[in-house]
Design a protein around this motif. Structure first.
Motif, PDB file in Angstrom:
ATOM      1  N   UNK A  41      35.428  52.407  53.627  1.00  0.00           N
ATOM      2  CA  UNK A  41      34.537  51.547  53.230  1.00  0.00           C
ATOM      3  C   UNK A  41      35.073  51.074  51.982  1.00  0.00           C
ATOM      4  N   UNK A  42      34.918  49.538  51.958  1.00  0.00           N
ATOM      5  CA  UNK A  42      35.280  48.653  50.684  1.00  0.00           C
ATOM      6  C   UNK A  42      34.198  48.183  49.921  1.00  0.00           C
ATOM      7  N   UNK A  43      34.449  48.340  48.746  1.00  0.00           N
ATOM      8  CA  UNK A  43      33.427  47.882  47.640  1.00  0.00           C
ATOM      9  C   UNK A  43      34.057  46.859  46.647  1.00  0.00           C
ATOM     10  N   UNK A  44      33.312  45.817  46.619  1.00  0.00           N
ATOM     11  CA  UNK A  44      33.515  44.970  45.261  1.00  0.00           C
ATOM     12  C   UNK A  44      32.822  45.135  44.214  1.00  0.00           C
ATOM     13  N   UNK A  45      33.274  44.821  42.961  1.00  0.00           N
ATOM     14  CA  UNK A  45      32.357  44.658  41.684  1.00  0.00           C
ATOM     15  C   UNK A  45      32.919  43.770  40.678  1.00  0.00           C
ATOM     16  N   UNK A  46      31.931  43.180  39.968  1.00  0.00           N
ATOM     17  CA  UNK A  46      32.206  42.361  38.955  1.00  0.00           C
ATOM     18  C   UNK A  46      31.806  43.086  37.517  1.00  0.00           C
ATOM     19  N   UNK A  47      33.002  42.874  36.769  1.00  0.00           N
ATOM     20  CA  UNK A  47      32.878  43.342  35.408  1.00  0.00           C
ATOM     21  C   UNK A  47      33.014  42.010  34.395  1.00  0.00           C
TER      22      UNK A  47
END
Lengths: 119, 106
Positions: free
Chosen positions: B85-91
């Motif tokens: 599973x691949x997750x994106x995240x904004x910082x």
């Protein structure tokens, strides 16, 4: 090599408290920001909190503000998460993570500690 | 809060294929986007930061692009160990937020 080892999870009743710990090694802990990220069973990742390298700046996701406190002891190379007034929806694996160069970029992850909130 | 939406939620592919996963932000986040890989029962692993920079030790078969509100993760020449599973995240702004995840299946 970077190692992050979380501890302190367990089964607790709603309304109770826990303190999660993350022991860091393999890098100069006192010079990096640190994060807590959680994952409820079968769900996606949720960022929880971040603390600056010296502990002066802390930020939280809205759902934990006023209940969770992130802190660190640079003399012990340890990150903490005090979790108070726990709710069923706080049930999750809690991961600590090392920041990359103070830019809020998660670089390394611990293996996680499971918190189960149940009556 | 900035909402991150990944698509598709799941995708099937074969060994040797190339696959692209997208991540959209509800408002502009410059290039402040990271990608993570997670295998069942394991902690996530950091793959990419600043939308296109590989974390140390990540093979070049992984590549990221985008800025503003639209981002992609491309994995070339899929191998069995890439199915995860691949997750994106904004910082870009607090609170930092993740997408819901994309499950890559054989």
């Amino acid at each position: 090599q970077v190692q992050l080892v979380e501890s302190g999870g367990g089964v607790v009743q709603p309304g109770r408290s826990l303190r999660l710990s993350c022991a860091a090694s393999g890098f100069t802990f006192s010079t990096y920001g640190m994060h807590w990220v959680r994952q409820a069973p079968g769900k996606g990742l949720e960022w929880v909190a971040v603390i600056s390298y010296d502990g002066t700046n802390k930020y939280y996701t809205d759902s934990v503000k006023g209940r969770f406190t992130i802190s660190r002891d640079n003399s012990k190379n340890t990150l903490y998460l005090q979790v108070n007034n726990l709710r069923v929806e706080d049930t999750a694996v809690y991961y600590c993570a090392k920041d990359r160069s103070g830019r809020n970029i998660v670089e390394y992850w611990g293996q996680g500690t499971l918190v189960t909130v149940s009556s | 809060d900035i909402q991150m939406t990944q698509s598709p939620s799941s995708v099937s592919a074969s060994v040797g294929d190339r696959v692209t996963i997208t991540c959209r932000a509800s408002q502009g986040i410059s290039n402040h986007l990271a990608w993570f890989q997670q295998k069942p029962g394991k902690a996530p692993k950091s793959l990419i930061y600043d939308a296109s920079n590989l974390q140390s030790g990540v093979p070049s078969k992984f590549s990221g692009s985008g800025s503003g509100t639209y981002f992609t993760l491309t994995i070339s020449s899929l191998q069995p160990e890439d199915f995860a599973t691949y997750h994106c995240q904004q910082y870009n702004s607090y609170p930092f937020t993740f997408g819901q995840g994309t499950r890559l299946e054989i």
